[in-house]
Write a protein that holds these residues in place. Structure first.
Motif: not given
Length: 215
Positions: A176-179, A185-191
């Motif tokens: 879980v990305i906490g913030g 940024a979370a959207r960018r790194i998911g893959p």
């Protein structure tokens, strides 16, 4: 379905980025957004989190009509319980939703974030939401928080490295990305993360819509 997303920090840029992600999370929803009327532009410790709770309560003090659900878009879920006690519509926190989604099907999960002074608060939320057995702990990004947060590319790289560390060292089945301010940024790194990466804002939208549909 009409949701209200409130950003408990004072950064209007963060509000707009989270609102954009929320609007794209599900078809057929409308997302209105609010920014905290006072507080800090980045919540980094328990004192600032408590101030954010006061700001959220103040922003929602007046009655609002035409709203089906409310999303509190800071990972500490400030004012969540107090709002539930006095509002008629469902209120959902992004930490609550992110952890719930991460822990589905018996998965064990870790939280990845940038704020060392909120580690204790995050653990308390996980326990309070009933995830004590599934929550493996919080993994922090490396480097000074404000320096990392000021550079979108550096932030994405730091979150990716910490997410991979959560899998490698903690054995996390999900991260879980906490913030709220970490949403883009979370959207960018998911893959690039080897296990499911839970973006808390879309998770909160999904949970808020499900709750509103039952009312």
């Amino acid at each position: 379905m009409h949701l209200l997303l409130i950003n408990p920090n004072t950064s209007r840029a963060t509000t707009e980025s989270m609102a954009g992600i929320a609007r794209n999370a599900m078809p057929g929803i409308t997302v209105e957004c609010l920014t905290a009327p006072f507080g800090v532009p980045l919540i980094t410790n328990a004192t600032e989190l408590a101030l954010a709770a006061e700001a959220v309560a103040a922003a929602l003090a007046a009655p609002r009509t035409g709203i089906d659900g409310i999303v509190i878009a800071a990972f500490g879920d400030p004012a969540l319980q107090s709002l539930r006690q006095r509002l008629a519509v469902p209120v959902t926190g992004i930490a609550e939703a992110g952890m719930a989604e991460a822990g589905q099907d018996g998965r064990r999960f870790a939280v990845v974030t940038t704020t060392p002074d909120l580690v204790t608060s995050i653990a308390g939320l996980a326990e309070g939401y009933g995830h004590g057995g599934a929550f493996l702990g919080t993994v922090l990004t490396k480097g000074d928080i404000r320096t990392v947060m000021a550079d979108p590319d550096r932030l994405a790289e730091a979150l990716l490295e910490a997410s991979r560390r959560a899998v490698r060292e903690f054995g996390a089945d999900a991260v879980v990305i906490g913030g709220g301010p970490l949403a883009l940024a979370a959207r960018r790194i998911g893959p690039d993360v080897p296990v499911p990466l839970i973006e808390p804002v879309p998770a909160a939208v999904r949970l808020a819509v499900a709750r509103a549909a039952k009312t």
